[in-house]
Design a protein around this motif. Structure first.
Motif, PDB file in Angstrom:
ATOM      1  N   THR A 724      70.144  48.355  77.301  1.00  0.00           N
ATOM      2  CA  THR A 724      69.482  47.563  78.327  1.00  0.00           C
ATOM      3  C   THR A 724      70.322  47.604  79.593  1.00  0.00           C
ATOM      4  O   THR A 724      71.510  47.261  79.572  1.00  0.00           O
ATOM      5  CB  THR A 724      69.296  46.106  77.872  1.00  0.00           C
ATOM      6  N   SER A 742      61.382  44.310  93.105  1.00  0.00           N
ATOM      7  CA  SER A 742      61.386  43.841  91.716  1.00  0.00           C
ATOM      8  C   SER A 742      62.749  43.243  91.450  1.00  0.00           C
ATOM      9  O   SER A 742      63.779  43.921  91.599  1.00  0.00           O
ATOM     10  CB  SER A 742      61.103  44.986  90.744  1.00  0.00           C
ATOM     11  N   ARG A 747      66.280  45.873  81.730  1.00  0.00           N
ATOM     12  CA  ARG A 747      65.260  46.881  81.415  1.00  0.00           C
ATOM     13  C   ARG A 747      65.750  47.667  80.206  1.00  0.00           C
ATOM     14  O   ARG A 747      66.811  48.298  80.268  1.00  0.00           O
ATOM     15  CB  ARG A 747      65.037  47.826  82.588  1.00  0.00           C
ATOM     16  N   THR A 748      64.991  47.673  79.153  1.00  0.00           N
ATOM     17  CA  THR A 748      65.423  48.297  77.908  1.00  0.00           C
ATOM     18  C   THR A 748      64.899  49.728  77.811  1.00  0.00           C
ATOM     19  O   THR A 748      63.688  49.967  77.903  1.00  0.00           O
ATOM     20  CB  THR A 748      64.952  47.483  76.696  1.00  0.00           C
ATOM     21  N   VAL A 757      61.195  53.540  81.352  1.00  0.00           N
ATOM     22  CA  VAL A 757      60.814  52.188  81.772  1.00  0.00           C
ATOM     23  C   VAL A 757      59.925  52.319  82.997  1.00  0.00           C
ATOM     24  O   VAL A 757      60.267  53.030  83.957  1.00  0.00           O
ATOM     25  CB  VAL A 757      62.054  51.345  82.111  1.00  0.00           C
ATOM     26  N   ILE A 759      58.140  50.218  86.099  1.00  0.00           N
ATOM     27  CA  ILE A 759      58.201  48.963  86.855  1.00  0.00           C
ATOM     28  C   ILE A 759      57.067  48.981  87.877  1.00  0.00           C
ATOM     29  O   ILE A 759      57.021  49.848  88.761  1.00  0.00           O
ATOM     30  CB  ILE A 759      59.557  48.802  87.555  1.00  0.00           C
TER      31      ILE A 759
END
Length: 793
Positions: A724, A742, A747-748, A757, A759
């Protein structure tokens, strides 16, 4: 010439990981090979304490002694720094691994420096350095606290060699050299500092070693000689001096007088064919030839072709085995003397074939070649190579290769070879009556040993070993390496019946000192996998101090007579003796005479052991100012990515607005640069400066654009553990004022779901600059990212 070290299947080692490494299925199945490759972070902790071998190999009793040259390690006794120490490391393709002493210092920001306190007077220097791939820039130099008006120009243009046709090779030859004559001589006790100042932007700078020279005044023109300038050569380096050199050489040959190269830089655009000549310069720091290939005699010449007192400074980009872009190529004939040359950044230093006899190559420097430093490629008899300094060659440092005819009666003596990045320090491929004596060899890398005596043919016709080969009184420091094709190590000294048995050959090995071998000291192997016998070995009066594994590793049939072998600090008792292809232990016979100590052939091991620790590095402790920073102490992740895994998920639909865009970062580690995040390859990645959060990555989309989401990726291989990373996304239209798009959050990245990931950004987002700011990472103490992709709403 391509020297294919092996065609065995390559199983990649992974970065920052402890993994099992396999060789070919056939060899692994028969030999039961299991080798754990330690992580480089663990290596430092496992290294023994107490006095150790100095990394500055010039201090060794054997090897070259060049007048006025003193070598200083960036991490050594005469250095101080506020930069970051990297290493020790034995991982293939790593900056610390390719450094002298397996350590170097990185300068990652303005104001960081390495400063040397000189122990002898000097008026010139050569700096061995690396900058990230694709980078170039300046580095400031201070003498006794005063900044010089001339900065060093550093580039990666001649580094980062990839040889995909050579099995098991990775991008290598990461370092290069830059030299500078000081405006005035400086006395012993003076300080010379290399510092990152404003405008020095090729970060990070990795400094390995600095060689300081007290060079003599330039030589004067020999009486009666013909100067190339008198025939129109341009000493400014602007004009093409090729025809002027040809004219002067022809006139001098007709008159029986020398050719004179005065002070200056002369550009040669096509190689010269020279049947007989004496070509003399004012000294290798004064007379410089800007060319990749000075002489190309494509057939045997009468000679002698005598060369002395000048430098050949090339600019080859990449390795070119189908080219003759070698500083001196082909034949020098009979009785030639090569004395005091400096060769740098050419494909090969000396590639000598088509008949060479009675030649002496001495007192010369060969640096940062793309392939061999010097290779007698067959038809070579009674030549002497002595008192030369070679570093950072992209293949064998010195080689005798008996193709298409045998090399006989040659002597390689009192040379220093450091950091061959792909092959051996010294290699004897076939031939008879050759001698390797009094050399110092240090810090060999993948696919090579310190010294190899081998029947590997590469091409035909090849003449295998016969008669007597002598290997005596050499010093080998941290030599031997993990062969990625075999999945196990090559010894500091290797005897290899690769293509044929040692038949009618005697190899006398005496008085050699093998120090701090990361794996075994001596290896007997049939590298082609056919189990040919290695016989005729006589080992007498050798010493071994510190091995990562055993003293002997025998992997084929044969025998050796061993006496007077004194070993200390041996990490694995006994001897590996497991002879392929018989699938039985003890097939290599060790006939022991008197005077052996510290080792035995019992117990006979049937599995090649992993090293229990790695060798000591750097200078003896307590003898100078150590670097003020150290490697991170945070434990590394347990897994890391292989270099060639295919993606496991398809990219989102639409056009990636960030692909190949301009990108920058606040810091990165080694060659894990920001450019890797926009190259479209999820297997390359950026890693920020370790232990230095927060770190940012900024992409310029080229114009203000509507952006609906960003997709962040790590390499998709399952070898990456889940982690993460805490990061935020910011945007700007002017690269000055930024708005949070953001907020910072964990974030994993999970390899089970593609290590990606997504976003989603606020509706109506328009931005030119996208910035990610990292503040934490559960998997490694730095920001990590392989791809930053941006997509329209």
């Amino acid at each position: 010439m391509v020297h294919h070290r092996s065609t065995h299947t390559y199983v990649p080692r992974t970065r920052r990981a402890q993994v099992l490494v396999g060789g070919t299925a056939a060899v692994a199945a028969v030999l039961g090979l299991v080798l754990s490759a330690p992580s480089h972070q663990a290596a430092a902790a496992l290294a023994p304490t107490g006095p150790v071998q100095a990394a500055a190999v010039k201090a060794a009793a054997s090897g070259a002694t060049l007048p006025g040259m003193v070598e200083y390690e960036a991490e050594g006794a005469q250095a101080s720094t506020n930069g970051k120490l990297i290493g020790p490391d034995y991982t293939q393709g790593d900056l610390a691994t390719e450094a002298s002493g397996r350590q170097a210092v990185q300068l990652t920001g303005q104001g960081q420096y390495v400063q040397f306190t000189l122990t002898a007077p000097a008026n010139a220097l050569d700096l061995h350095y690396a900058v990230p791939q694709g980078a170039s820039g300046k580095l400031s130099v201070y003498v006794n606290g005063t900044k010089l008006s001339t900065e060093l120009s550093l580039t990666s243009a001649y580094s980062y060699i990839s040889t995909g046709s050579i099995a098991g090779s990775k991008t290598h030859k990461l370092y290069d050299d830059v030299r500078l004559r000081l405006p005035a001589a400086v006395a012993a006790g003076s300080t010379v500092k290399f510092q990152v100042d404003a405008g020095d932007t090729a970060l990070p700078y990795t400094l390995d070693v600095a060689d300081f020279f007290n060079i003599a005044a330039p030589a004067t023109q020999p009486a009666g000689s013909i100067s190339v300038v008198s025939d129109g050569a341009d000493a400014s380096g602007s004009g093409d001096s090729t025809n002027a050199f040809r004219t002067a050489i022809a006139a001098a040959a007709s008159a029986g007088v020398p050719v004179w190269i005065p002070q200056g830089t002369f550009r040669i655009t096509s190689a010269l064919q020279v049947n007989k000549a004496t070509i003399v310069g004012a000294g290798s720091w004064y007379s410089q030839l800007a060319t990749n290939e000075f002489i190309n005699n494509s057939s045997a010449v009468s000679g002698p072709v005598n060369l002395s007192g000048f430098a050949i400074l090339g600019s080859t980009v990449g390795r070119h085995d189908d080219s003759t872009a070698n500083a001196v190529n082909g034949s020098l004939g009979t009785g030639s003397d090569v004395d005091g040359l400096w060769i740098q950044d050419t494909n090969v230093g000396f590639w000598l074939q088509y008949g060479n006899s009675g030649i002496t190559v001495q007192n010369s420097v060969v640096l940062s070649t793309d392939a061999d430093g010097l290779n007698f490629n067959g038809n070579a008899a009674n030549n002497t190579v002595k008192n030369n300094f070679l570093r950072n060659t992209g293949d064998d440092g010195l080689a005798l290769w008996s193709m298409p005819a045998p090399d006989t009666g040659n002597t390689l003596s009192n040379n220093t070879i450091v950091q061959p990045t792909l092959a051996n320090g010294i290699a004897v491929y076939g031939g008879s009556g050759n001698t390797v004596s009094g050399n110092t060899i240090a810090d060999t890398n993948a696919l090579g040993s310190g010294i190899a005596v081998s029947n590997q043919a590469f091409l035909s016709p090849f003449t295998p070993l016969s008669g007597t080969t002598t290997i005596s009184n050499n010093t080998l420091v941290r030599t031997g390496a993990l062969n990625p094709n075999w999945g196990h190590a090559m010894g500091a000294i290797r005897f290899d019946s690769y293509n044929s048995a040692f038949t009618n050959a005697t190899v006398n090995v005496s008085g050699n000192a093998i120090d701090y071998s990361p794996y075994e000291a001596f290896e007997m192997v049939s590298g082609g996998g056919s189990g040919y016998a290695v016989t005729g070995l006589n080992l007498t009066g050798n010493t071994v101090n510190w091995t990562g594994t055993t003293v002997f590793q025998a992997e084929t049939t044969g025998s050796a007579q061993v006496s007077g072998l004194a070993a200390t600090n041996v990490k694995v008792a006994g001897t590996y003796d497991y002879g392929y292809p018989n699938n039985t232990a003890g097939t290599f016979a060790f006939n022991q005479g008197s005077g052996n100590s510290g080792w035995s052939t019992s117990p006979v091991l049937t599995t090649i052991p992993a090293p229990t620790s790695l060798p000591p590095t750097g200078p003896p402790p307590g003898t100078g100012t150590p670097p003020t920073s150290a490697p991170p102490t945070t434990a590394p992740p347990t897994t890391a990515p292989p270099t060639t895994a295919p993606p496991t998920t398809a990219p989102p639909s639409g056009t990636d607005l960030a692909l190949h865009a301009a990108v920058s970062d606040t810091g990165h580690t080694q060659n894990y640069t920001a450019a890797n995040t926009v190259d479209g390859d999820a297997n390359t990645y950026w890693e920020s400066t370790d232990n230095a959060f927060p770190q940012s990555l900024t992409v310029d989309l080229g114009a203000t654009r509507a952006v609906g989401r960003v997709v962040l990726k790590l390499p998709p291989a399952t070898a990456w553990s889940a982690r993460t990373q805490t990061l935020s996304v910011l945007g700007s239209t002017n690269n000055s004022s930024y708005t949070t798009l953001s907020a910072s959050a964990g974030r994993t990245f999970d390899p089970a779901t593609g290590n990606a990931v997504t976003i989603t950004l606020p509706s109506g987002t328009s931005t030119r600059y996208l910035r990610l700011t990292f503040t934490a990472n559960t998997g490694w103490p730095a920001g990590q990212l392989s791809e930053l992709e941006a997509y329209a709403p």
